[in-house]
Design a protein around this motif. Structure first.
Motif, PDB file in Angstrom:
ATOM      1  N   ASP A 194       0.850  -1.186   0.000  1.00  0.00           N
ATOM      2  CA  ASP A 194       0.000   0.000   0.000  1.00  0.00           C
ATOM      3  C   ASP A 194       0.888   1.239   0.000  1.00  0.00           C
ATOM      4  OD1 ASP A 194      -1.904   1.914   0.281  1.00  0.00           O
ATOM      5  OD2 ASP A 194      -2.750   1.146   2.157  1.00  0.00           O
ATOM      6  N   LEU A 195       0.807   2.009  -1.075  1.00  0.00           N
ATOM      7  CA  LEU A 195       1.652   3.202  -1.224  1.00  0.00           C
ATOM      8  C   LEU A 195       0.969   4.475  -0.718  1.00  0.00           C
ATOM      9  CD1 LEU A 195       3.180   2.622  -4.783  1.00  0.00           C
ATOM     10  CD2 LEU A 195       3.893   1.705  -2.591  1.00  0.00           C
ATOM     11  N   ASP A 202      11.970  -1.870   0.872  1.00  0.00           N
ATOM     12  CA  ASP A 202      12.265  -0.629   0.137  1.00  0.00           C
ATOM     13  C   ASP A 202      11.222   0.435   0.448  1.00  0.00           C
ATOM     14  OD1 ASP A 202      14.440  -1.841  -1.075  1.00  0.00           O
ATOM     15  OD2 ASP A 202      13.275  -2.486  -2.825  1.00  0.00           O
ATOM     16  N   LEU A 203       9.979   0.036   0.529  1.00  0.00           N
ATOM     17  CA  LEU A 203       8.911   0.979   0.859  1.00  0.00           C
ATOM     18  C   LEU A 203       9.106   1.552   2.252  1.00  0.00           C
ATOM     19  CD1 LEU A 203       6.114   2.284   0.380  1.00  0.00           C
ATOM     20  CD2 LEU A 203       5.070   0.150   1.187  1.00  0.00           C
ATOM     21  N   ALA A 204       9.419   0.679   3.209  1.00  0.00           N
ATOM     22  CA  ALA A 204       9.629   1.146   4.582  1.00  0.00           C
ATOM     23  C   ALA A 204      10.793   2.120   4.666  1.00  0.00           C
ATOM     24  CB  ALA A 204       9.869  -0.051   5.498  1.00  0.00           C
ATOM     25  N   ASN A 205      11.873   1.860   3.897  1.00  0.00           N
ATOM     26  CA  ASN A 205      13.035   2.755   3.910  1.00  0.00           C
ATOM     27  C   ASN A 205      12.691   4.121   3.341  1.00  0.00           C
ATOM     28  OD1 ASN A 205      14.691   0.831   5.056  1.00  0.00           O
ATOM     29  ND2 ASN A 205      15.409   0.033   3.082  1.00  0.00           N
ATOM     30  N   LYS A 229      10.358  10.867   6.537  1.00  0.00           N
ATOM     31  CA  LYS A 229      10.000  11.364   7.861  1.00  0.00           C
ATOM     32  C   LYS A 229      11.187  12.007   8.555  1.00  0.00           C
ATOM     33  CE  LYS A 229       6.097   8.321   9.003  1.00  0.00           C
ATOM     34  NZ  LYS A 229       5.590   7.268   9.911  1.00  0.00           N
ATOM     35  N   GLU A 230      12.359  11.375   8.435  1.00  0.00           N
ATOM     36  CA  GLU A 230      13.549  11.943   9.066  1.00  0.00           C
ATOM     37  C   GLU A 230      13.891  13.295   8.452  1.00  0.00           C
ATOM     38  OE1 GLU A 230      16.549   8.995   8.652  1.00  0.00           O
ATOM     39  OE2 GLU A 230      15.844   7.791  10.363  1.00  0.00           O
ATOM     40  N   ALA A 231      13.779  13.371   7.125  1.00  0.00           N
ATOM     41  CA  ALA A 231      14.097  14.633   6.457  1.00  0.00           C
ATOM     42  C   ALA A 231      13.068  15.710   6.772  1.00  0.00           C
ATOM     43  CB  ALA A 231      14.170  14.414   4.943  1.00  0.00           C
TER      44      ALA A 231
END
Length: 608
Positions: A483-484, A528-531, A537-539
């Motif tokens: 789910d994107l 890959d999606l989680a990364n 979020k970090e940025a």
């Protein structure tokens, strides 16, 4: 006066004598290849000639003429003799006898059916190619019946018939004779049975090598023994033979056949079951009703075509299997889910092989697609399964095409979540098949399921058997069910932020790249999606909420409301109620108990 008296007497005599019709007055007409001529007795006809071209004929027992139906009771000796076209004939029981030389020298006649009701058979089949024949119980007299039938190998006599001279003359191929009557006679004799026997088998030098089958206490058994036949077999009344025939007949599903043909079978079953109720049925009855059942089964007329598909019953008549289609080419074929109130559960072996439809819709009720069911259907573009498909098994080569096919039109197929196994080479040589979606997590794959498919991408769940099969066989694999939505929302929020740091720009670029590759080529994994989500979020400065909170590592939550507070000071109170706090989660702008992208949006709007 004398002359007048004589004249008067003659006049009286001739006036009371009935006038019989002359041969010229008998009615004759042609119909259905037969010439019918009225018998002198009137109201009956016989066949005097056959001019038809049919190779298999059933001689009629009645004929309609000028609006009236008349019985047909005989045929002339010249009606069929010498006919080299006829290969099969059935003679009705309404004929009391089969006339002498009736089928003489019908050299291609191999199959003869004699019905109950016949009584005498004279040299009717001389020089034919008959191989096996059953003589009904009603026949009592034979004479030169099978003269020079060199192809004849088996004869069965159901009743007590007199085997007269020359009955088997010239029958050099005869191997077995069955006597189901207890009181057969031989040239009219029941004793002194050796004298006339050579005349029964004239021109058959080794007739004593013919195997004789008869009851132990019958005259036929005695005759065979006295004449020293080398092989004599005792007949026993074995009910199991008839029981087997009844069982086979009952296995025929009524719904598959026309009402009339199944009615004939149902009547034969009823007759046979009546015989089986007898404690000791005779062998002749067993043979008779076994033959009746077999004839009825062979005469069944199929009525098993519905909505363009041909079918049969399976599972003891509780379900339907598709065994073919009416048309080999078409636009769309929808296989019915139910036929005559029975579920369609199976696509049979080779049933739709070589058939070229654009789209075939398989109903939810189908649980198995058998071997080669859709093989070599190269022009087939699409197979559609229902949302609630119960399909469990696809057998070997079910959708395969031959290796030389270069115009295969199937590019994609989605296999239902109910699927449990796919047989070997099920999709072999489908060279244009680029995507197979496997909606089940635990399908068992056979060998070389997608042999010859170099462009193929298998789409399935993470850690599924589909992924393991793709990895082991060098197929590209794409993950199913990612789910994107969250990632796309983050991208939208990040692109709206200003100013953008280099880290944020990089995160946005990598996230967009992932979305494009997944949606276009199916590339990318859940990790890959989680990364991508984590990097965005970090940025953006978003911190994920801890999944559980135990003891705070920093200062305890700030109390905003004190529910209970002492009203008067007390130096050493004996007991003091504990304060009750309402905890506020910092950053939870919309108060729903979690911190997520929606809270960021609220704060950004507030600041704006």
């Amino acid at each position: 006066m004398s002359c007048l008296l004589i004249f008067a007497m003659l006049f009286c005599i001739f006036s009371i004598i009935p006038v019989t019709a002359s041969a010229a007055d008998l009615r004759t007409f042609d119909k259905d290849g037969y010439t019918f001529t009225e018998l002198s007795a009137g109201n009956k006809f016989k066949i005097t000639a056959y001019n038809g071209s049919a190779t298999e004929i059933i001689i009629p027992d009645e004929v309609e003429y000028e609006g009236t139906t008349y019985p047909v009771t005989a045929f002339a000796a010249t009606a069929f003799s010498g006919n080299t076209v006829i290969t099969s004939v059935e003679i009705p029981g309404s004929f009391s006898s089969v006339t002498s030389k009736g089928f003489q020298n019908c050299s291609n006649l191999t199959n003869v059916t004699l019905n109950e009701g016949l009584k005498t058979i004279y040299s009717a089949f001389e020089g034919t190619a008959v191989k096996e024949i059953t003589v009904p119980e009603s026949v009592t007299t034979l004479q030169s019946t099978f003269l020079n039938c060199t192809s004849l190998n088996t004869v069965s006599f159901l009743g007590n018939v007199d085997i007269s001279m020359f009955t088997f003359s010239g029958c050099t191929g005869l191997k077995d004779i069955y006597f189901y009557g207890m009181n057969n006679t031989f040239c009219g004799a029941t004793t002194n049975l050796t004298a006339a026997t050579p005349n029964i088998f004239t021109n058959v030098a080794d007739y004593k090598n013919i195997k004789i089958h008869a009851y132990k206490d019958s005259i036929a058994y005695k005759w065979a023994t006295e004449n020293k036949f080398t092989s004599i077999e005792e007949i026993t009344a074995d009910k199991s033979v008839l029981e087997k025939a009844v069982s086979d007949a009952k296995a025929k599903s009524e719904i598959m056949y026309t009402a009339d043909s199944y009615k004939t079978l149902a009547d034969a079953i009823e007759n046979a079951e009546g015989i089986l109720k007898q404690e000791s049925p005779s062998a002749s009855d067993i043979l008779k009703y076994t033959n009746e059942l077999n004839d009825a089964m062979n005469s069944l007329v199929l009525d098993n075509t519905t909505d363009g598909v041909i079918w049969q019953t399976i599972d003891e008549g509780k379900a339907i299997e598709i065994i073919g289609v009416e048309n080999l080419v078409g636009g769309e074929l929808t296989i019915p889910s139910e036929i005559k109130d029975l579920p369609v559960t199976s696509i049979g072996e080779n049933s739709i092989t070589g058939v070229n439809y654009q789209n075939i819709i398989i109903p939810d009720s189908v649980t198995i697609i058998k071997k080669n069911a859709f093989s070599n259907s190269a022009l087939l573009k699409k197979i559609t399964f229902g949302e609630d498909s119960q399909l469990e098994t696809i057998e070997n080569n079910a959708f395969a095409v031959i290796a030389s096919v270069t115009y295969d039109n199937m590019s994609e197929i989605s296999l239902p979540a109910s699927l449990k196994s796919i047989g070997g080479k099920a999709f072999a040589n489908r060279g244009n098949l680029t995507k197979v979606i496997v909606n089940s997590k635990d399908v068992v794959f056979g060998n070389n399921v997608f042999e010859g498919n170099e462009k193929l991408t298998i789409v399935g769940y993470e850690n599924s058997t589909a992924q393991a099969y793709a990895d082991a066989n060098g197929h590209r694999f794409s993950y199913l069910g990612m789910d994107l939505t969250e990632l796309k929302e983050l991208i939208t929020q990040a692109e709206a932020m200003s100013p953008q740091t280099d880290a944020l720009k990089t995160a946005i670029r990598e996230a967009n790249k992932f979305v494009a590759q997944y949606e276009v080529n199916g590339m990318g994994s859940p990790s890959d999606l989680a990364n991508c989500i984590k990097a965005l979020k970090e940025a953006m400065g978003i911190q994920d909420e801890p999944t559980t909170q135990t003891e705070p590592t920093t200062a305890p939550p700030v109390p905003t409301t004190v529910v209970t507070e002492p009203t008067t000071a007390s130096t050493e109170p004996t007991s003091s109620p504990e304060p009750v706090y309402e905890t506020v989660l910092l950053g939870d702008a919309d108060g729903n108990g979690i911190v997520n992208i929606k809270d960021v949006t609220y704060i950004q709007l507030y600041l704006a």
